[in-house]
Design a protein around this motif. Structure first.
Motif, short mmCIF file in Angstrom:
data_model
loop_
_atom_site.label_atom_id
_atom_site.label_comp_id
_atom_site.label_asym_id
_atom_site.label_seq_id
_atom_site.Cartn_x
_atom_site.Cartn_y
_atom_site.Cartn_z
N LEU A 165 0.81 -1.21 0.00
CA LEU A 165 0.00 0.00 0.00
C LEU A 165 0.85 1.27 0.00
CD1 LEU A 165 -2.86 1.05 0.01
CD2 LEU A 165 -2.82 0.97 2.49
N ILE A 166 1.99 1.25 0.66
CA ILE A 166 2.82 2.45 0.76
C ILE A 166 3.44 2.85 -0.58
CG2 ILE A 166 4.99 1.32 1.37
CD1 ILE A 166 5.31 3.57 3.52
N ASP A 167 3.61 1.91 -1.50
CA ASP A 167 4.22 2.23 -2.80
C ASP A 167 3.27 1.95 -3.97
OD1 ASP A 167 4.26 -0.47 -2.66
OD2 ASP A 167 6.41 -0.71 -2.91
N TYR A 168 1.99 2.28 -3.77
CA TYR A 168 0.98 1.99 -4.78
C TYR A 168 1.21 2.72 -6.09
CZ TYR A 168 -1.07 6.58 -4.07
OH TYR A 168 -1.27 7.92 -4.01
N ASN A 169 1.95 3.83 -6.07
CA ASN A 169 2.10 4.65 -7.26
C ASN A 169 3.50 4.56 -7.89
OD1 ASN A 169 0.88 6.33 -9.10
ND2 ASN A 169 1.55 8.20 -8.09
N TYR A 170 4.30 3.61 -7.44
CA TYR A 170 5.67 3.45 -7.94
C TYR A 170 5.85 2.08 -8.58
CZ TYR A 170 6.46 7.44 -4.93
OH TYR A 170 6.39 8.67 -4.34
N CYS A 171 6.50 2.06 -9.72
CA CYS A 171 6.79 0.80 -10.40
C CYS A 171 8.08 0.22 -9.82
CB CYS A 171 6.94 1.01 -11.90
SG CYS A 171 7.21 -0.52 -12.80
N GLN A 172 8.03 -1.05 -9.45
CA GLN A 172 9.20 -1.72 -8.88
C GLN A 172 9.44 -3.03 -9.60
OE1 GLN A 172 8.35 -2.25 -4.74
NE2 GLN A 172 9.06 -0.21 -4.22
N THR A 173 10.70 -3.37 -9.76
CA THR A 173 11.10 -4.67 -10.28
C THR A 173 11.82 -5.39 -9.14
OG1 THR A 173 11.33 -3.78 -12.49
CG2 THR A 173 12.40 -5.89 -12.06
N LEU A 174 11.32 -6.56 -8.75
CA LEU A 174 11.86 -7.31 -7.63
C LEU A 174 12.33 -8.68 -8.09
CD1 LEU A 174 8.91 -6.53 -5.19
CD2 LEU A 174 11.10 -5.36 -5.28
N PHE A 175 13.41 -9.17 -7.47
CA PHE A 175 13.93 -10.51 -7.72
C PHE A 175 14.08 -11.22 -6.38
CE2 PHE A 175 15.60 -7.78 -11.07
CZ PHE A 175 15.20 -8.49 -12.19
N GLY A 176 13.88 -12.52 -6.38
CA GLY A 176 14.04 -13.26 -5.14
C GLY A 176 14.50 -14.69 -5.39
N LEU A 177 15.19 -15.24 -4.41
CA LEU A 177 15.64 -16.63 -4.42
C LEU A 177 15.31 -17.25 -3.08
CD1 LEU A 177 19.23 -16.23 -5.92
CD2 LEU A 177 17.24 -17.18 -7.07
N GLY A 178 15.05 -18.55 -3.07
CA GLY A 178 14.76 -19.22 -1.81
C GLY A 178 14.60 -20.71 -2.00
N ILE A 179 14.06 -21.33 -0.96
CA ILE A 179 13.76 -22.75 -1.02
C ILE A 179 12.30 -22.95 -0.67
CG2 ILE A 179 16.09 -23.56 -0.51
CD1 ILE A 179 15.20 -23.97 2.38
N THR A 180 11.72 -24.03 -1.13
CA THR A 180 10.32 -24.32 -0.89
C THR A 180 10.17 -25.81 -0.59
OG1 THR A 180 8.08 -24.15 -1.76
CG2 THR A 180 9.82 -24.61 -3.35
N LEU A 181 9.14 -26.15 0.14
CA LEU A 181 8.85 -27.55 0.45
C LEU A 181 7.73 -28.12 -0.41
CD1 LEU A 181 9.03 -27.38 4.33
CD2 LEU A 181 10.70 -28.39 2.78
N ASN A 182 7.00 -27.25 -1.10
CA ASN A 182 5.90 -27.73 -1.94
C ASN A 182 6.08 -27.25 -3.37
OD1 ASN A 182 5.41 -25.07 -1.46
ND2 ASN A 182 3.25 -25.31 -1.04
N ASN A 183 5.33 -27.82 -4.27
CA ASN A 183 5.42 -27.50 -5.70
C ASN A 183 4.36 -26.48 -6.08
OD1 ASN A 183 7.39 -29.44 -5.77
ND2 ASN A 183 6.01 -31.02 -6.51
N VAL A 184 4.55 -25.82 -7.20
CA VAL A 184 3.56 -24.90 -7.73
C VAL A 184 2.34 -25.66 -8.20
CG1 VAL A 184 3.09 -23.21 -9.53
CG2 VAL A 184 5.31 -23.22 -8.40
N ILE A 185 2.57 -26.75 -8.91
CA ILE A 185 1.45 -27.55 -9.45
C ILE A 185 1.15 -28.69 -8.51
CG2 ILE A 185 0.73 -28.98 -11.38
CD1 ILE A 185 2.55 -27.36 -13.16
#
Length: 71
Positions: free
Chosen positions: A51-71
């Motif tokens: 909500l604080i940056d509703y009027n700004y375009c941002q490009t974000l990247f992230g890396l991590g680990i997961t225990l479940n699948n997308v599908i």
């Protein structure tokens, strides 16, 4: 939307506001690591992730680990 190819999974989500011509797109990729752990990479380009940056375009990247699948 999601797509699975061998053990790699690709997920895409998006939204668009036609009155302001602003939107959001996120692409996520999961891939095998060790046992049930999977690596996760994500990239997004958006307006209004928070909500604080509703009027700004941002490009974000992230890396991590997961225990479940997308599908």
């Amino acid at each position: 939307m999601a797509y699975k190819w061998d053990s790699i999974e690709l997920g895409v989500s998006s939204r668009h506001n036609f009155s302001t011509n602003k939107g959001f797109i996120e692409v996520g990729l999961t891939f095998p690591q060790w046992g049930k752990l999977r690596g996760y990479a994500t990239a997004s380009d958006d307006y209004g992730e928070r909500l604080i940056d509703y009027n700004y375009c941002q490009t974000l990247f992230g890396l991590g680990i997961t225990l479940n699948n997308v599908i």
